[in-house]
Design an enzyme around this catalytic site. Structure first.
Site, PDB file in Angstrom:
ATOM      1  CB  SER A  96      -0.887  -0.032   1.256  1.00  0.00           C
ATOM      2  OG  SER A  96      -1.619   1.166   1.380  1.00  0.00           O
ATOM      3  CE  LYS A 127      -4.895   0.145   0.608  1.00  0.00           C
ATOM      4  NZ  LYS A 127      -5.609  -0.646   1.648  1.00  0.00           N
ATOM      5  CE  LYS A 159      -3.813   3.975   2.275  1.00  0.00           C
ATOM      6  NZ  LYS A 159      -5.023   3.506   2.970  1.00  0.00           N
ATOM      7  CG  ASP A 198      -7.760   2.772   0.818  1.00  0.00           C
ATOM      8  OD1 ASP A 198      -8.878   3.318   0.979  1.00  0.00           O
ATOM      9  OD2 ASP A 198      -7.168   2.162   1.728  1.00  0.00           O
ATOM     10  CD  GLU A 228      -8.995  -0.568   0.971  1.00  0.00           C
ATOM     11  OE1 GLU A 228      -8.243  -1.161   0.161  1.00  0.00           O
ATOM     12  OE2 GLU A 228      -8.687  -0.377   2.161  1.00  0.00           O
ATOM     13  CG  ASP A 265     -10.366  -0.222   5.461  1.00  0.00           C
ATOM     14  OD1 ASP A 265     -10.590  -0.633   6.607  1.00  0.00           O
ATOM     15  OD2 ASP A 265      -9.256   0.252   5.142  1.00  0.00           O
ATOM     16  CE  LYS A 314      -7.136  -2.096   7.172  1.00  0.00           C
ATOM     17  NZ  LYS A 314      -6.994  -0.632   7.300  1.00  0.00           N
ATOM     18  N   GLY A 319      -4.231  -4.108   6.288  1.00  0.00           N
ATOM     19  CA  GLY A 319      -3.130  -3.882   7.221  1.00  0.00           C
ATOM     20  C   GLY A 319      -3.233  -2.548   7.928  1.00  0.00           C
TER      21      GLY A 319
HETATM   22  O1  OSB Z   1      -6.998   2.123   4.590  1.00  0.00           O
HETATM   23  O2  OSB Z   1      -6.119   0.196   4.467  1.00  0.00           O
HETATM   24  C1  OSB Z   1      -6.115   1.342   4.892  1.00  0.00           C
HETATM   25  C2  OSB Z   1      -2.900   2.003   6.799  1.00  0.00           C
HETATM   26  C3  OSB Z   1      -3.405   2.647   7.896  1.00  0.00           C
HETATM   27  C4  OSB Z   1      -4.733   2.864   7.998  1.00  0.00           C
HETATM   28  C5  OSB Z   1      -5.595   2.455   7.000  1.00  0.00           C
HETATM   29  C6  OSB Z   1      -5.103   1.805   5.890  1.00  0.00           C
HETATM   30  C7  OSB Z   1      -3.723   1.609   5.777  1.00  0.00           C
HETATM   31  C8  OSB Z   1      -3.075   1.007   4.642  1.00  0.00           C
HETATM   32  C9  OSB Z   1      -1.705   0.424   4.854  1.00  0.00           C
HETATM   33  O3  OSB Z   1      -3.527   1.019   3.538  1.00  0.00           O
HETATM   34  C10 OSB Z   1      -1.749  -1.042   4.989  1.00  0.00           C
HETATM   35  C11 OSB Z   1      -0.435  -1.595   5.470  1.00  0.00           C
HETATM   36  O4  OSB Z   1       0.521  -1.596   4.701  1.00  0.00           O
HETATM   37  O5  OSB Z   1      -0.353  -2.017   6.627  1.00  0.00           O
HETATM   38 MG    MG Z   2      -8.380   1.211   3.400  1.00  0.00          MG
END
Ligand code: OSB
Ligand code: MG
Length: 370
Positions: free
Chosen positions: A136, A162, A164, A189, A214, A239, A263, A291
């Protein structure tokens, strides 16, 4: 089984590079490491993933600390239990606070597995020896930086990336990424950054062959997500708004999504996660492992869960070195091809690296339950 002592370690580990999302930026992973000790001296581990700020969901390290020390640990005193599943029922009177609960619950599963002298993987029905994972990537300054960052991770072996996004850093960024990497499994995301009035814009993402989009809308919304899902062919993945099986059911029945970012931390632990996996499997929802920038213990728990056969889409479970110079376990996770090796051995299958922990430890609270 009975818990005799709990150690709550507060740690803060700097991230190699800051992680930017639509809601904010993180430059360190702060978390609680849970150590449970039972009547036979067996030690089991959990990780509380709430962040320092209530910007992803409502919980924070401080609220989790409060729930754990005020209600959860005192509730463990004199509690004889036969299976970690019992935890959910015993503490269902505590509303919300899934991340606080998950930290303790996952440690109870570790304890139970160690006591039975089986791997936690086996206990929760995981079978894979290695798990394909994705990465991510936080929001980058511009398209050039984005393409360079993607290239770095693709070269390391990641085959699912992924990205952001946020208003203003969405269509152009995704278009650039897709053009440069025509065959990469890409997804976006938004972490709740959009409103229903952005549907016209979000529909433009449909042309880039994304694996999913997402959480475009708010963490309470099922209706607008359902409307968008009707208008695009790309799967919507939820999520933030999925905290329980009940939430997943609502999302499914309302048509709010086709995929589920699961999660452990956000749903209160393994018991709920396993129910969600079953529901998704029966109802044709794609379920994959999300994650929270986990340190070694949380990462190990994620990997064990993702080793179940239902997880066919690579999760947000990158190698330890994606976020940290040093991980808190003696067996940091390393990428082999596009996969991580699932820990073996009784229980969680990893051990604490006390040297590293000492360096990043802010405080330890010990609660004796005799
Ligand atoms: O939206 O999935 C998410 C990290 C922190 C809070 C929310 C998210 C995320 C990630 C990172 O996308 C996922 C990871 O690499 O642990
Ligand atoms: Mg997310």
């Amino acid at each position: 089984m009975q818990i005799m002592e709990v150690k709550l370690h507060q740690l803060k580990i700097p991230l190699k590079t800051s992680f930017k999302t639509s809601y904010g930026e993180m430059d360190a992973k702060e978390f609680l490491l849970i150590e449970l000790i039972d009547c036979d001296g067996i030690i089991a581990y959990g990780e509380v993933e709430a962040f320092a700020r209530p910007d992803y969901t409502e919980e924070t390290i401080e609220t989790a600390y409060n729930i754990i020390t005020t209600f959860l640990i005192p509730g463990l005193q004199n509690w004889q239990f036969t299976h970690p599943q019992d935890f959910r029922e015993k503490f269902k009177w505590i509303r919300g606070n899934q991340m606080a609960k998950a930290g303790i619950e996952m440690a109870l599963w570790d304890l139970y597995a160690k006591k039975k002298e089986v791997s936690l993987q086996e206990l929760i029905g995981g079978t894979k020896q290695k798990v394909a994972v994705g990465v991510s990537l936080g929001i980058q300054e511009n398209e050039t930086a984005l393409l360079n960052t993607i290239r770095r991770y693709v070269q390391k072996g990641y085959q699912r990336v992924k990205l952001k996004i946020q208003p203003g850093k969405d269509i152009r960024f995704i278009a650039a990424a897709r053009e440069a990497f025509p065959n990469l499994t890409l997804m976006a995301d938004a972490n709740s950054a959009y409103k229903v009035s952005d549907i016209v814009l979000l529909k433009k993402l449909d042309q880039f062959n994304l694996a999913m989009i997402e959480q475009p809308f708010s963490e309470k919304d099922f209706i607008d997500h359902a409307e968008l899902q009707k208008q695009i062919k790309t799967a919507i993945c939820l999520d933030e708004n999925l905290r329980s099986l009940e939430d997943v059911r609502q999302a499914h029945l309302l048509g709010s999504c086709k995929a589920i970012n699961l999660k452990l931390a956000r749903v209160g632990g393994y018991s709920e996660a396993l129910d969600i996996i079953n529901y998704c499997h029966q109802n044709n929802l794609l379920v994959w492992c999300g994650g929270m920038l986990e340190a070694g213990i949380g990462r190990a728990h994620n990997l064990l869960l993702a080793s179940r056969e239902e997880f066919v889409f690579p999760g947000d479970i990158s190698a330890s070195s994606r976020y940290f110079e040093e991980d808190i376990i003696c067996e940091p996770f390393e990428l082999i091809g596009d996969s991580l090796q699932v820990p073996k051995g009784f229980g969680i299958g990893v051990t604490l690296n006390n040297q590293v922990i000492k360096r990043f430890l802010k405080n330890t609270k010990t609660m004796v339950l005799r």
